[in-house]
Design a protein around this motif. Structure first.
Motif, PDB file in Angstrom:
ATOM      1  N   GLN A   1      20.378  32.493 -22.443  1.00 12.59           N
ATOM      2  CA  GLN A   1      21.370  32.943 -21.463  1.00 12.59           C
ATOM      3  C   GLN A   1      22.678  33.302 -22.153  1.00 12.59           C
ATOM      4  O   GLN A   1      23.318  34.299 -21.813  1.00 12.59           O
ATOM      5  CB  GLN A   1      21.628  31.847 -20.429  1.00 12.59           C
TER       6      GLN A   1
ATOM      7  N   ASN B   1      21.762  42.572 -15.492  1.00 10.97           N
ATOM      8  CA  ASN B   1      22.870  41.865 -16.129  1.00 10.97           C
ATOM      9  C   ASN B   1      23.540  42.745 -17.168  1.00 10.97           C
ATOM     10  O   ASN B   1      24.764  42.826 -17.239  1.00 10.97           O
ATOM     11  CB  ASN B   1      22.356  40.586 -16.797  1.00 10.97           C
TER      12      ASN B   1
ATOM     13  N   CYS C   1      24.616  36.797 -22.236  1.00  9.82           N
ATOM     14  CA  CYS C   1      26.021  37.034 -21.885  1.00  9.82           C
ATOM     15  C   CYS C   1      26.730  37.802 -23.000  1.00  9.82           C
ATOM     16  O   CYS C   1      27.592  38.650 -22.723  1.00  9.82           O
ATOM     17  CB  CYS C   1      26.739  35.716 -21.624  1.00  9.82           C
TER      18      CYS C   1
ATOM     19  N   PRO D   1      27.140  29.500 -20.250  1.00  8.96           N
ATOM     20  CA  PRO D   1      26.473  30.782 -19.991  1.00  8.96           C
ATOM     21  C   PRO D   1      26.505  31.074 -18.496  1.00  8.96           C
ATOM     22  O   PRO D   1      26.174  30.204 -17.701  1.00  8.96           O
ATOM     23  CB  PRO D   1      25.029  30.551 -20.465  1.00  8.96           C
TER      24      PRO D   1
ATOM     25  N   PRO E   1      25.114  34.069 -16.600  1.00  9.70           N
ATOM     26  CA  PRO E   1      24.484  35.340 -16.209  1.00  9.70           C
ATOM     27  C   PRO E   1      24.576  35.529 -14.704  1.00  9.70           C
ATOM     28  O   PRO E   1      24.652  34.553 -13.965  1.00  9.70           O
ATOM     29  CB  PRO E   1      23.029  35.155 -16.645  1.00  9.70           C
TER      30      PRO E   1
ATOM     31  N   GLY F   1      17.854  36.701 -14.939  1.00  6.51           N
ATOM     32  CA  GLY F   1      18.557  36.236 -16.118  1.00  6.51           C
ATOM     33  C   GLY F   1      18.784  34.733 -16.100  1.00  6.51           C
ATOM     34  O   GLY F   1      18.890  34.097 -17.147  1.00  6.51           O
ATOM     35  N   THR F   2      18.836  34.170 -14.898  1.00  2.00           N
ATOM     36  CA  THR F   2      19.081  32.739 -14.787  1.00  2.00           C
ATOM     37  C   THR F   2      17.851  31.929 -15.170  1.00  2.00           C
ATOM     38  O   THR F   2      17.938  30.714 -15.311  1.00  2.00           O
ATOM     39  CB  THR F   2      19.490  32.374 -13.343  1.00  2.00           C
TER      40      THR F   2
END
Ligand code: ATP
Ligand code: MG
Lengths: 434, 267
Positions: free
Chosen positions: B169, B119, B173, B109, B111, B161-162
């Motif tokens: 995640q 994102n 994506c 993943p 992001p 997003g992380t």
């Protein structure tokens, strides 16, 4: 299957003996001790360095003043009574001070003795009086007690740098001068006051009138030029090399040469500047413009290398992600990679600038070592920079310049620490886990 | 060539020609040949899975389909790959537009280190799909809903997003890929970093996405291939050994090597 029936084991079990353990612990302890010792040694050396500088330099920030009662004679200051600032400005205040010195020590009569007597005050003492009068012209015609600068020798005497017990012939301050200054001191008329001149004036042959402001401004203009030249060029080069350039023999060659450039002794850049910027292009000598250009040559590799490292540190998965949703390569760089690398780029830039701030040798080559009294007003005015000012003062014979030298070193170190702290702060502030 | 392709386009639906085709595709990394003479059709609104032992060239093939190999130095692609009967390697084709039509989800993943909202909104903003805030808001909501993430994150769209879990995640994506509304979605081992529950959710998701998108998925799990795909291609040492209906391939493989791989004798 049990151990006894097993065939001879090819692998032995780990040796768990007490003795091995002890040896490992001892080794670890020893290693820690070495490390600590090394750190303490480094700290001690740093401490000694800073300690001596501060010890020798802290007195540069104060200056001996003498309380002089002066009759502000309107006949001399403003004979026409015009009350015009330009007239008041030009009057002979040093003369007024001399008059009051004569009145105070009427027994001093000989020409040479009188010159000695006048010499206990700074040549610039008149400016202290002038500033008072300009601030408040209504005091003209009265007698005022005004604190004026002493000469550098008296300053050294008062600060204790001159040994009174030496035979008179070996002393820069003679017996009669000591008598005069002691007479002022007896009335409480001698004191060390904060030395504003040191922070506001340009260079001077007289230590008590010399200041670092000219060098600070010179350094500022020089670094400004360096920054304006190196930041865009450095960052663009790094971005191109890291993100766009194909990896082939040419880019390898460029990379090797950038690293080589970073290792070139700075004086070589100075010679180059002398030959090319002054010789071929005919730029003004001693100017921050040329100084900044020379330092830019020196700083550029630092910024390129730091920026490339920062760009490399951005994980490739971010680039793939952006490409995957259809960003162009330029958009990948401007939207994602460069912003993420910016803290690293800025840190590298600040460290490069700090290096440039401390650089002396190349600037000597292009004439920034001249004696310059005026504060530079622009990048083409003759100027000097902080480290060169230190170099100049360290060379001066007067005792009073020793403390000025150390004071200037303290100011330079202050700026350097400030810049490095800023770099650390940036790094900490934007540190990122992926 | 384009004119011909366009003229043929209406007939395509009748003929039911594949969404993407690969013909005699060779891929080189420098001197080494990573893929040899691959012929493969990818049918519209189907899930095609690519399986095979590690290093056999599955990712390489997948990356040919949206030209992600372009950015790898020394990588060369020969042969024809078409999208809707148009050669995607022809000169003059804009890769950015291609990638807007063929989206990608990666193994790990990845992001952007930005907010969840940004994102998702990044792609649509980039391609001018939505300018107004309200349109973007809709796209973000729809994409996240399709990716099965909306309920979990709708109250913290501005959070980074992380900061989500690995499975979240990955769904982020996927949502990011969906937001651009591509025609084809490429997924390279999308579940390899996820636990069985998150994997199950993503498999469900893939099955739903099949309605609107054509999907190509690389996977190491034969169960996964069997569960989600209609068509399976088996790669081995750069060769496309066998491709057929998923059920057929797993129950009645034609090739010895396929047989060996799916029964676990090597791989
Ligand atoms: N960037 C690259 N440069 C050089 N060789 C590469 C590169 N990427 C892949 N290869 C080589 O190409 C071959 C196929 O690699 P690829 O990544 O497509 O395998 P894969 O089937 O996806 O394997 P895995 O299942 O382990 O992900 C391998 O032999 C690999 O070493
Ligand atoms: Mg792979």
């Amino acid at each position: 299957m049990t151990d006894s029936t097993a065939p001879a084991a090819a692998l032995r079990r780990a040796d768990l003996s007490e003795e091995r353990l002890k040896r490992r612990y001892a080794a670890e302890k020893r290693f820690r001790a070495y490390g600590l010792a090394a750190i303490f040694a480094a700290l001690a050396i740093l401490g000694i360095l800073i300690g001596t500088i501060v010890w020798n330099g802290h007195t540069a920030f104060v200056q001996t003043h003498i309380a002089m009662p002066v009759y502000l004679d309107p006949e001399i200051i403003d004979p026409q009574g015009s009350n015009d600032a330009t007239v008041i400005q030009r009057a002979d205040y040093q003369g007024l001070l001399k008059t009051s010195l004569r009145e105070r020590f009427p027994e001093v009569t000989g020409r040479r003795d009188r010159i000695k007597l006048y010499g206990i005050l700074s040549n610039g003492a008149g400016f202290d009086v002038r500033d008072r009068v300009l601030a408040d012209p209504s005091i003209i015609g009265t007698t005022q007690t005004i604190w004026v600068k002493s000469s550098d020798d008296i300053d050294s005497l008062v600060k204790g740098y001159i040994d009174r017990d030496l035979p008179e012939g070996d002393r820069r301050v003679k017996d009669n001068e000591i008598v005069w200054i002691d007479s002022f001191a007896a009335d409480g008329g001698v004191d060390t006051k904060f030395n504003t001149t040191f922070f506001t004036a340009g260079d001077s042959r007289e230590p008590e009138q010399a200041g670092i402001w000219g060098a600070v401004v010179g350094s500022f203009f020089t670094l400004l030029i360096t920054l304006v030249l190196t930041f865009p060029v450095g960052v663009l080069s790094a971005v191109y090399l890291e993100e766009f350039a194909p990896k082939n023999r040419w880019t390898d060659l460029i990379e090797v040469n950038i690293n080589n450039l970073a290792a070139v002794p700075s004086i070589i850049f100075g010679l180059l500047g002398l030959a090319v910027f002054l010789g071929v292009f005919g730029f003004p000598r001693s100017a921050p413009l040329v100084g900044g250009m020379v330092l830019a040559l020196m700083t550029l590799p630092t910024i390129i290398i730091a920026s490339r490292a920062a760009l490399k540190a951005v994980p490739p998965s971010i680039r793939e992600a952006a490409l995957g949703v259809g960003a162009s390569r330029l958009q990948v760089v401007t939207h994602h990679v460069l912003p993420l690398a910016m803290p690293g780029v800025l840190t590298g830039t600040i460290i490069g600038m700090a290096q440039a701030l401390g650089e002396t040798a190349p600037l000597l080559m292009i004439g920034m070592v001249a004696f310059i009294v005026d504060i530079p007003g622009g990048v083409t005015d003759p100027a000097t920079v902080l480290p060169v000012q230190i170099f100049l003062w360290a060379d001066a014979p007067e005792r009073a310049f020793v403390e000025k030298t150390n004071g200037a070193i303290m100011v330079l170190l202050g700026f350097l620490i400030l810049m490095n702290a800023l770099a650390v702060l940036l790094r900490k502030r934007f540190e990122r886990q992926w | 060539m384009d004119a011909v392709a366009e003229a043929e386009a209406p007939q395509r639906a009748l003929r039911n020609s594949p969404k993407m085709t690969a013909r005699q595709v060779d891929v080189y990394y420098g001197e080494t040949k990573a893929l040899k003479n691959i012929d493969l059709d990818i049918e519209e609104n189907q899930v095609t899975s690519l399986i095979g032992p590690s290093g056999c060239g599955k990712s390489t093939f997948l990356r040919c389909l949206n030209r992600m190999n372009d950015v790898i130095d020394g990588c060369r692609v020969e042969g024809d790959i078409t999208l809707d009967d148009v050669d995607i390697y022809r000169s003059g084709l804009d890769v950015v537009q291609l990638r807007a039509r063929v989206g990608m989800v990666f193994q790990k993943p990845n992001p952007f280190p930005k907010s969840i909202y940004d994102n998702i909104a990044y792609g649509p903003r980039l391609h001018g799909i939505a300018e107004a805030k309200s349109d973007l808001d809709d796209i973000v909501e729809i994409s996240l809903t399709k990716a099965g993430l909306w309920k979990e994150v709708k109250d913290r769209l501005q959070a980074p997003g992380t900061g989500l879990s690995g499975g979240q995640q990955q769904r982020l994506c996927i949502a990011r890929a969906i937001a651009v509304n591509p025609e084809v979605i490429l997924m390279d081992e999308p579940c390899s970093a996820l636990d069985p529950i998150a994997t199950a959710r993503i498999e469900e998701l893939i099955d739903e996405l099949r309605q609107n998108f054509t999907i190509v998925i690389v996977t190491h799990s034969m169960q996964q291939a069997a569960r989600v795909s209609q068509k399976t291609a088996f790669f081995h040492l750069g060769d496309l050994v066998e491709v057929s209906e998923t059920e057929q391939l797993f129950t009645n493989p034609r090739d010895q090597r396929t047989q060996g791989y799916i029964t676990g004798r090597f791989g």
